[in-house]
Design a protein around this motif. Structure first.
Motif, PDB file in Angstrom:
ATOM      1  N   ARG A 161      -1.221  -7.317 -11.293  1.00  0.00           N
ATOM      2  CA  ARG A 161      -0.824  -6.476 -10.170  1.00  0.00           C
ATOM      3  C   ARG A 161      -0.579  -7.332  -8.909  1.00  0.00           C
ATOM      4  NH1 ARG A 161      -3.077  -1.684  -7.734  1.00  0.00           N
ATOM      5  NH2 ARG A 161      -5.213  -2.100  -8.330  1.00  0.00           N
ATOM      6  N   TYR A 211       1.526   5.788  -3.337  1.00  0.00           N
ATOM      7  CA  TYR A 211       2.242   5.160  -4.461  1.00  0.00           C
ATOM      8  C   TYR A 211       1.632   5.599  -5.788  1.00  0.00           C
ATOM      9  CZ  TYR A 211       4.738   2.516  -1.018  1.00  0.00           C
ATOM     10  OH  TYR A 211       5.553   2.193   0.026  1.00  0.00           O
ATOM     11  N   ARG A 212       0.305   5.748  -5.797  1.00  0.00           N
ATOM     12  CA  ARG A 212      -0.360   6.232  -7.008  1.00  0.00           C
ATOM     13  C   ARG A 212       0.105   7.646  -7.345  1.00  0.00           C
ATOM     14  NH1 ARG A 212      -5.217   3.711  -8.526  1.00  0.00           N
ATOM     15  NH2 ARG A 212      -5.430   1.731  -7.444  1.00  0.00           N
ATOM     16  N   ARG A 226       9.889   3.483  -1.958  1.00  0.00           N
ATOM     17  CA  ARG A 226       9.390   2.982  -0.670  1.00  0.00           C
ATOM     18  C   ARG A 226      10.051   3.738   0.481  1.00  0.00           C
ATOM     19  NH1 ARG A 226       6.007  -0.967  -2.064  1.00  0.00           N
ATOM     20  NH2 ARG A 226       5.324  -0.978   0.083  1.00  0.00           N
ATOM     21  N   ARG A 283       7.641  -8.870  -5.781  1.00  0.00           N
ATOM     22  CA  ARG A 283       8.750  -7.911  -5.824  1.00  0.00           C
ATOM     23  C   ARG A 283       9.724  -8.214  -4.681  1.00  0.00           C
ATOM     24  NH1 ARG A 283       4.610  -3.477  -4.059  1.00  0.00           N
ATOM     25  NH2 ARG A 283       4.676  -3.819  -1.834  1.00  0.00           N
ATOM     26  N   ALA A 294       1.443   2.897 -10.296  1.00  0.00           N
ATOM     27  CA  ALA A 294       1.658   2.758  -8.849  1.00  0.00           C
ATOM     28  C   ALA A 294       2.313   1.425  -8.539  1.00  0.00           C
ATOM     29  CB  ALA A 294       0.331   2.878  -8.111  1.00  0.00           C
ATOM     30  N   SER A 295       1.803   0.373  -9.192  1.00  0.00           N
ATOM     31  CA  SER A 295       2.367  -0.954  -8.969  1.00  0.00           C
ATOM     32  C   SER A 295       3.834  -0.970  -9.411  1.00  0.00           C
ATOM     33  CB  SER A 295       1.545  -1.988  -9.742  1.00  0.00           C
ATOM     34  OG  SER A 295       2.010  -3.280  -9.506  1.00  0.00           O
ATOM     35  N   GLY A 334      -2.661  -0.898   3.207  1.00  0.00           N
ATOM     36  CA  GLY A 334      -1.627  -0.964   2.172  1.00  0.00           C
ATOM     37  C   GLY A 334      -1.257  -2.398   1.865  1.00  0.00           C
ATOM     38  N   ARG A 335       0.035  -2.636   1.624  1.00  0.00           N
ATOM     39  CA  ARG A 335       0.509  -3.985   1.314  1.00  0.00           C
ATOM     40  C   ARG A 335       1.522  -4.468   2.343  1.00  0.00           C
ATOM     41  NH1 ARG A 335      -2.580  -2.324  -1.834  1.00  0.00           N
ATOM     42  NH2 ARG A 335      -2.960  -2.905  -4.009  1.00  0.00           N
ATOM     43  N   ASP A 336       2.219  -3.521   2.955  1.00  0.00           N
ATOM     44  CA  ASP A 336       3.334  -3.866   3.850  1.00  0.00           C
ATOM     45  C   ASP A 336       3.208  -3.136   5.182  1.00  0.00           C
ATOM     46  OD1 ASP A 336       3.652  -1.291   2.905  1.00  0.00           O
ATOM     47  OD2 ASP A 336       5.839  -1.388   2.874  1.00  0.00           O
ATOM     48  N   THR A 376      -2.537   4.194   2.033  1.00  0.00           N
ATOM     49  CA  THR A 376      -1.153   4.382   1.569  1.00  0.00           C
ATOM     50  C   THR A 376      -0.998   4.101   0.071  1.00  0.00           C
ATOM     51  OG1 THR A 376      -0.470   2.113   2.113  1.00  0.00           O
ATOM     52  CG2 THR A 376      -0.209   3.783   3.834  1.00  0.00           C
ATOM     53  N   GLY A 377      -1.940   3.335  -0.510  1.00  0.00           N
ATOM     54  CA  GLY A 377      -1.893   3.103  -1.956  1.00  0.00           C
ATOM     55  C   GLY A 377      -1.945   4.430  -2.706  1.00  0.00           C
ATOM     56  N   SER A 395       6.046   1.117  -7.014  1.00  0.00           N
ATOM     57  CA  SER A 395       6.103   0.574  -5.651  1.00  0.00           C
ATOM     58  C   SER A 395       7.186  -0.493  -5.504  1.00  0.00           C
ATOM     59  CB  SER A 395       4.741   0.020  -5.230  1.00  0.00           C
ATOM     60  OG  SER A 395       4.454  -1.161  -5.935  1.00  0.00           O
ATOM     61  N   ASP A 425       2.896  -7.293  -7.035  1.00  0.00           N
ATOM     62  CA  ASP A 425       2.937  -6.869  -5.633  1.00  0.00           C
ATOM     63  C   ASP A 425       3.483  -7.964  -4.714  1.00  0.00           C
ATOM     64  OD1 ASP A 425       1.837  -4.500  -6.521  1.00  0.00           O
ATOM     65  OD2 ASP A 425      -0.178  -4.879  -5.746  1.00  0.00           O
TER      66      ASP A 425
HETATM   67  O1   DC Z   1      -4.168  -0.078  -2.840  1.00  0.00           O
HETATM   68  P1   DC Z   1      -3.933   0.530  -4.217  1.00  0.00           P
HETATM   69  O2   DC Z   1      -4.519  -0.278  -5.328  1.00  0.00           O
HETATM   70  O3   DC Z   1      -4.338   1.956  -4.281  1.00  0.00           O
HETATM   71  O4   DC Z   1      -2.323   0.503  -4.391  1.00  0.00           O
HETATM   72  C1   DC Z   1      -1.702   0.922  -5.570  1.00  0.00           C
HETATM   73  C2   DC Z   1      -0.374   0.181  -5.730  1.00  0.00           C
HETATM   74  O5   DC Z   1       0.548   0.635  -4.754  1.00  0.00           O
HETATM   75  C3   DC Z   1      -0.446  -1.336  -5.607  1.00  0.00           C
HETATM   76  O6   DC Z   1      -0.191  -1.961  -6.849  1.00  0.00           O
HETATM   77  C4   DC Z   1       0.642  -1.717  -4.652  1.00  0.00           C
HETATM   78  C5   DC Z   1       1.255  -0.458  -4.186  1.00  0.00           C
HETATM   79  N1   DC Z   1       1.268  -0.323  -2.727  1.00  0.00           N
HETATM   80  C6   DC Z   1       2.360  -0.784  -2.061  1.00  0.00           C
HETATM   81  O7   DC Z   1       3.274  -1.336  -2.666  1.00  0.00           O
HETATM   82  N2   DC Z   1       2.441  -0.620  -0.705  1.00  0.00           N
HETATM   83  C7   DC Z   1       1.451  -0.042  -0.026  1.00  0.00           C
HETATM   84  N3   DC Z   1       1.563   0.113   1.290  1.00  0.00           N
HETATM   85  C8   DC Z   1       0.300   0.420  -0.709  1.00  0.00           C
HETATM   86  C9   DC Z   1       0.235   0.242  -2.061  1.00  0.00           C
END
Ligand code: DC
Length: 221
Positions: A178, A37-38, A107, A185, A97-98, A127-129, A33-34, A101, A182
Motif C-alpha cells: 500500500r 476512499y474506503r 479523487r 501513483r 481504497a488504495s 490523509g495522503r495529499d 479522509t481515508g 484512490s 500510495d
Molecule cells: O488512511 P487510510 O488507510 O484509511 O486510507 C485508505 C487508502 O486511501 C490509502 O491506501 C490511501 C488512500 N487515501 C488517499 O489516497 N488520499 C487520502 N487523502 C486519504 C487516503
C-alpha cells in the motif's frame, strides 16, 4: 476564516488516533479522509467492479452519495444513507481504497467534499495529499511517519482488538504494498509538502506522539 491543520503520512503511522485526540484537545473537528476512499472502495466492491479499473469504477460514482456527519465529534460516513463505519475497516476495504484512490475521477469526486468541510470548520484533516493538494493553504502541515514494521505491528494489534482475523506477516506485506501504491501513483502521490513538519513516531508511544503533535500545533497557532 477557519483554521485548517493538514496531517499526511503512510498507513498505520497513527495519524487517525493522534489527530483525533489532538482535535479534541483543540476543540476542532477531526476529518479522516481515508474513510472516504474506503467508502468508494466498498461501494465499488459491492457492485463487483474491478477496483483497479477506472472505466469500471468511475461510472459507479454517480450512484454513490457520500456524506460525512459529526456525532459527538465523531465522524460518521454514510454511503447512500447507510453508516459504513464498520464495513470500511476490513483488510479488503483497505486494498480497495488504495486501488480506487489512484483513479483521478475518484479523487476529483472527493475533492470538493473535503474542501467544503475545511472551509466551514476549524479542523484537523488527515490523509495522503491534504497538505499538498486538498488544503495547500493549511496553516499547519504535519507529515507523520514511522517504520513499516512498527506500523504493521500497530495495525495488526488494532485488527486483533477489533476481532478481525489477520496475521502480522500479511499485514506487513499489505502495508508495504500500500505504501508503494500510495507513493508511486501518478496523481496526488503520498509525499510531504515542502513546508510540512516531519514527525517520526517509530520510537515514541501514543501518548508521547499526541503530546508532540499538540505541542507543535499550539506553538504555531
Ligand atoms: O488512511 P487510510 O488507510 O484509511 O486510507 C485508505 C487508502 O486511501 C490509502 O491506501 C490511501 C488512500 N487515501 C488517499 O489516497 N488520499 C487520502 N487523502 C486519504 C487516503
Amino acid at each position: 476564516m477557519s483554521i485548517n491543520i493538514a496531517i499526511d503520512g503512510p498507513a498505520g503511522a497513527g495519524k487517525s488516533t493522534i489527530a483525533r485526540r489532538a482535535a479534541k484537545e483543540l476543540g476542532f473537528i477531526y476529518v479522516d479522509t481515508g474513510a472516504l476512499y474506503r467508502t468508494v472502495g466498498v461501494g465499488a466492491m459491492r457492485k463487483n467492479a474491478d477496483t483497479k479499473s477506472a472505466s469500471q469504477v468511475a461510472p459507479l460514482l454517480d450512484e454513490m452519495k457520500i456524506e460525512l456527519k459529526f456525532v459527538d465529534g465523531e465522524q460518521v460516513v454514510l454511503l447512500n444513507g447507510e453508516d459504513v463505519r464498520v464495513a470500511i475497516r476490513t483488510p479488503e476495504a483497505s486494498m480497495a481504497a488504495s486501488d480506487v484512490s489512484a483513479i483521478p475521477e475518484v479523487r476529483a469526486f472527493l475533492f470538493e467534499l473535503q474542501r467544503s468541510i475545511a472551509r466551514e470548520n476549524n479542523c484537523i484533516m488527515d490523509g495522503r495529499d491534504i497538505g499538498t493538494v486538498v488544503l495547500p493553504e493549511a496553516q499547519i502541515k504535519i507529515f507523520l511517519t514511522a517504520s513499516a514494521e512498527e506500523r504493521a505491528r500497530r495495525r495488526y494489534k488494532e485488527l486483533c482488538e477489533k476481532g478481525i482475523e489477520s496475521d502480522y506477516e500479511t499485514v506487513l506485506k499489505e502495508m508495504i504494498q500500500r505504501d508503494y501504491n500510495d507513493s508511486h501513483r501518478a496523481i496526488a502521490p503520498l509525499k510531504a509538502a515542502d513546508d510540512a513538519i516531519i514527525v517520526d513516531t517509530s520510537d515514541i508511544n501514543l501518548e508521547q506522539s499526541i503530546e508532540k503533535l499538540t505541542g507543535i500545533i499550539k506553538e504555531r497557532l
